[in-house]
Scaffold this motif. Structure first.
Motif, PDB file in Angstrom:
ATOM      1  N   PHE A  72       0.839  -1.159  -0.024  1.00  0.00           N
ATOM      2  CA  PHE A  72       0.138   0.114   0.053  1.00  0.00           C
ATOM      3  C   PHE A  72       0.753   1.345   0.067  1.00  0.00           C
ATOM      4  O   PHE A  72       0.465   2.108   0.793  1.00  0.00           O
ATOM      5  N   THR A  73       2.089   1.215  -0.634  1.00  0.00           N
ATOM      6  CA  THR A  73       2.854   2.385  -0.788  1.00  0.00           C
ATOM      7  C   THR A  73       2.296   3.765  -1.180  1.00  0.00           C
ATOM      8  O   THR A  73       2.451   4.691  -0.357  1.00  0.00           O
ATOM      9  N   THR A  74       1.688   3.579  -2.306  1.00  0.00           N
ATOM     10  CA  THR A  74       0.929   4.757  -2.854  1.00  0.00           C
ATOM     11  C   THR A  74       0.001   5.341  -1.776  1.00  0.00           C
ATOM     12  O   THR A  74      -0.119   6.593  -1.626  1.00  0.00           O
ATOM     13  N   PHE A  75      -0.887   4.539  -1.126  1.00  0.00           N
ATOM     14  CA  PHE A  75      -1.973   5.134  -0.593  1.00  0.00           C
ATOM     15  C   PHE A  75      -1.321   5.519   0.937  1.00  0.00           C
ATOM     16  O   PHE A  75      -1.864   6.551   1.346  1.00  0.00           O
ATOM     17  N   SER A  81       0.697  13.078   3.097  1.00  0.00           N
ATOM     18  CA  SER A  81       0.674  14.043   2.424  1.00  0.00           C
ATOM     19  C   SER A  81      -0.636  14.977   2.823  1.00  0.00           C
ATOM     20  O   SER A  81      -0.543  16.191   2.829  1.00  0.00           O
ATOM     21  N   SER A  82      -1.379  14.150   2.985  1.00  0.00           N
ATOM     22  CA  SER A  82      -2.812  14.873   3.410  1.00  0.00           C
ATOM     23  C   SER A  82      -3.015  15.316   4.836  1.00  0.00           C
ATOM     24  O   SER A  82      -4.116  15.842   5.253  1.00  0.00           O
ATOM     25  N   GLN A  83      -2.037  14.551   5.526  1.00  0.00           N
ATOM     26  CA  GLN A  83      -2.083  14.478   6.891  1.00  0.00           C
ATOM     27  C   GLN A  83      -3.221  13.750   7.611  1.00  0.00           C
ATOM     28  O   GLN A  83      -3.609  13.802   8.605  1.00  0.00           O
ATOM     29  N   THR A 129      -8.435  10.755  -0.478  1.00  0.00           N
ATOM     30  CA  THR A 129      -7.862  10.108   0.454  1.00  0.00           C
ATOM     31  C   THR A 129      -8.938   9.818   1.338  1.00  0.00           C
ATOM     32  O   THR A 129      -9.278   8.646   2.006  1.00  0.00           O
ATOM     33  N   LYS A 130      -9.772  10.786   1.815  1.00  0.00           N
ATOM     34  CA  LYS A 130     -10.884  10.848   2.729  1.00  0.00           C
ATOM     35  C   LYS A 130     -12.069   9.902   2.281  1.00  0.00           C
ATOM     36  O   LYS A 130     -13.039   9.432   3.130  1.00  0.00           O
ATOM     37  N   PHE A 131     -12.100   9.799   0.796  1.00  0.00           N
ATOM     38  CA  PHE A 131     -13.344   9.034   0.384  1.00  0.00           C
ATOM     39  C   PHE A 131     -13.221   7.538   0.669  1.00  0.00           C
ATOM     40  O   PHE A 131     -14.080   6.667   0.392  1.00  0.00           O
ATOM     41  N   HIS A 132     -12.073   7.267   1.101  1.00  0.00           N
ATOM     42  CA  HIS A 132     -11.665   5.830   1.214  1.00  0.00           C
ATOM     43  C   HIS A 132     -11.702   5.359   2.698  1.00  0.00           C
ATOM     44  O   HIS A 132     -11.527   4.324   3.365  1.00  0.00           O
TER      45      HIS A 132
END
Length: 280
Positions: A72-75, A81-83, A129-132
């Protein structure tokens, strides 16, 4: 005398038998029970048998959980980055809070159209990110009774961020209107944090086409200054006559002139008559 000798002999034999039985016993000291005083005078605690499970070390760390899985490196980069990772870890330290994370694999991000992720702004990446993430803990069984659309951390508007999750036994299907996918496996679950592996990235209209911010309201128009004649009623006002009025006056001008000439002629005749009479 024979009786005394027999009695003495019998008593001697009994004495010898008792002495031999005592000397044959073990002289080792009995073991002290648990918690007894040692030679130093201190009380030793009883030894506890191992329970077979280690004590909890605290709430889980989302980055550590995903790093341990190894795909899950990209995630992980998006979370950092989005904290959002700090937000999740902070909330997990508070009792009663829980999270459900749908983690796309690195292969899922590779299947996106080339340049998709790089074309996103920081706001779009944060929304992605938050959508997941669902701000509550859900087991696989609970997806069968969850209310749709599911409220995610990015669900400011359900029309822009729709996520419908349908559970059927051990299978979980998801749709966003743009992406249809399933839960492949459970990567982690501890009763407070659940991480589910998914083979596709969840996209929505709110991520691809974010709404522009509403324009700022225009300042009020300044009030027009009142005309000078309205502020100074003592001044005479000028009456404007439109072109139709001027045309009407020009049309009746000859008639008015003729009437005026007739009136002047009558007055002149009257004055001349009076002069004649007075002259007589």
């Amino acid at each position: 005398m024979m009786k005394q000798l027999f009695s003495s002999t019998l008593l001697g034999m009994i004495f010898l038998l008792c002495s031999s039985s005592i000397s044959g016993q073990s002289l080792t000291p009995a073991q002290a029970p648990s918690g007894s005083t040692t030679t130093s005078g201190q009380s030793s605690p009883p030894t506890q048998a191992p329970s077979g499970s280690s004590s909890p070390s605290g709430p889980a760390d989302i980055i550590a959980v995903l790093t341990k899985a190894g795909k899950f490196t990209t995630f992980i980069g998006l979370l950092k980055s989005s904290q959002v990772d700090s937000l999740i870890n902070t909330q997990l330290k508070k009792p009663g809070n829980g999270f459900t994370v749908f983690a796309p694999t690195d292969s899922a991000f590779s299947n996106l159209k080339t340049g998709t992720l790089n074309s996103f702004t920081d706001e779009q990446k944060a929304a992605l990110t938050k959508f997941h993430i669902i701000p509550s803990f859900l087991t696989i069984a609970q997806f069968q009774t969850v209310s749709n659309p599911v409220h995610t951390s990015a669900s400011g508007d359900s029309e822009e961020f729709p996520l419908n999750v349908i559970g059927n036994g051990t299978q979980v299907n998801m749709t966003t209107g743009l992406v249809n996918t399933t839960v492949d496996s459970t990567a982690y679950s501890d009763g407070q944090l659940a991480v589910y592996e998914i083979p596709q990235v969840l996209l929505s209209q709110g991520i691809l086409n974010p709404q522009a911010p509403a324009p700022a309201p225009l300042p009020p128009k300044p009030k027009k200054a009142a005309p000078l004649n309205a502020l100074s009623p003592s001044r005479s006002t000028t009456v404007s006559v439109d072109s139709s009025g001027a045309t009407g006056l020009l049309h009746y001008a000859p008639t008015v002139a003729s009437i005026g000439v007739a009136v002047l002629a009558a007055m002149s005749l009257s004055l001349w008559t009076e002069w004649q009479i007075d002259g007589w």
